[in-house]
Design a protein around this motif. Structure first.
Motif: not given
Length: 299
Positions: A239-246, A209-217, A229-234
């Motif tokens: 994404s459930s860990g899938y970078p393609y989804v994020a 999750d921390e890696e997906i979060r870093e990718l988004v931000v 932060p609220t939309q980031v966490e959504r």
């Protein structure tokens, strides 16, 4: 934009496999887990990527491989009797194909470096190595290999990997990487005992999750967009860990923000992005479902 994969030392394991003399790689995991991105990040311009499809024969994959390394003027790949190939010096590799190639290749590190390559008929592995060396390609990536349903194609690719391993020291340790959706390397590619000994299998798991979060931000920041932060966490949760989804959700969210225009990605932008992303997922699901039906023979 590349985010390191700390889980299971994925990046390091791929680098170790590529550096190991004679080892070939099989990457397996769920769709959207980042298999292709990992190889392209590690290999950069030294990767020649071939997209696999259900209808392609082994010869089709070879034509695509040579084409990925230059402009093909002539390519003839023929299958010979193994004893006949052995007489020409290639039979000990167990690969009953010979090839003739004529074309123009450009070295990866310089678009201005162009070489004319004219290979007389010789064992396939030697022609492939010569072309990869001339083009400055270290890695031949056979991507989406799960689309291949012909067992003969898989068997021929496995033999090609063995042949590449046997030529590792003389070729400069060139690599064949097979990647696709599967739970194990054996499910993706039926490896013989000889091929198994020469293959490094790497399972690509979802990101933390921390890696997906870093990718988004980081991605939104590069686009000069602000996301709370609220939309980031959504996005992280969905994404459930899938970078393609994020990536897909963020792409649509950025488009929504740009169309208004605004510099803030708010709840409305993410809601609309999810709707667009679901349409994309449905299209992808329909395509994969049809492939599954065709390959199983079920009507």
């Amino acid at each position: 934009m590349f985010i390191g994969r700390r889980r299971d030392r994925l990046g390091e394991r791929i680098v170790d496999g590529l550096n190991e003399v004679g080892a070939q790689l099989v990457l397996h995991g769920d769709t959207g887990a980042g298999k292709t991105s990992l190889v392209l990040h590690v290999g950069g311009s030294a990767v020649a990527r071939v997209e696999c499809h259900r209808s392609k024969t082994f010869q089709d994959l070879l034509r695509d491989a040579f084409g990925a390394m230059g402009s093909v003027q002539e390519l003839r790949v023929t299958q010979h009797d193994r004893t006949e190939v052995g007489a020409s010096g290639g039979g000990e590799l167990g690969l009953g194909f010979v090839a003739k190639f004529k074309g123009t290749v450009s070295a990866s590190d310089s678009k201005e470096t162009v070489r004319e390559l004219d290979i007389v008929e010789q064992p396939l592995i030697d022609a492939l190595i010569a072309t990869m060396q001339a083009a400055g390609k270290r890695i031949l990536l056979l991507d989406n290999f799960d689309h291949v349903v012909d067992a003969n194609v898989g068997h021929a690719v496995a033999e090609l990997m063995v042949a590449m391993s046997d030529k590792a020291r003389s070729s400069g340790n060139l690599k064949i990487v097979v990647a696709g959706i599967a739970e194990s390397a054996g499910e993706l590619l039926n490896l013989s005992e000889a091929a198994s000994r020469r293959t490094v299998s790497v399972g690509v798991s979802p990101m933390l999750d921390e890696e997906i979060r870093e990718l988004v931000v980081r991605g939104m920041g590069l686009l000069q967009l602000v996301i709370g932060p609220t939309q980031v966490e959504r996005i992280v949760s969905i994404s459930s860990g899938y970078p393609y989804v994020a990536h897909l959700i963020c792409l649509h969210a950025a488009r929504v923000a740009n169309s208004i225009p605004r510099t803030v990605v708010d709840r409305d932008a993410v809601d609309r992005a999810l709707s667009h992303a679901l349409d994309d997922f449905q299209l992808d699901f329909d395509v994969r479902y049809q492939r599954a039906v065709e390959s199983s023979g079920v009507s």
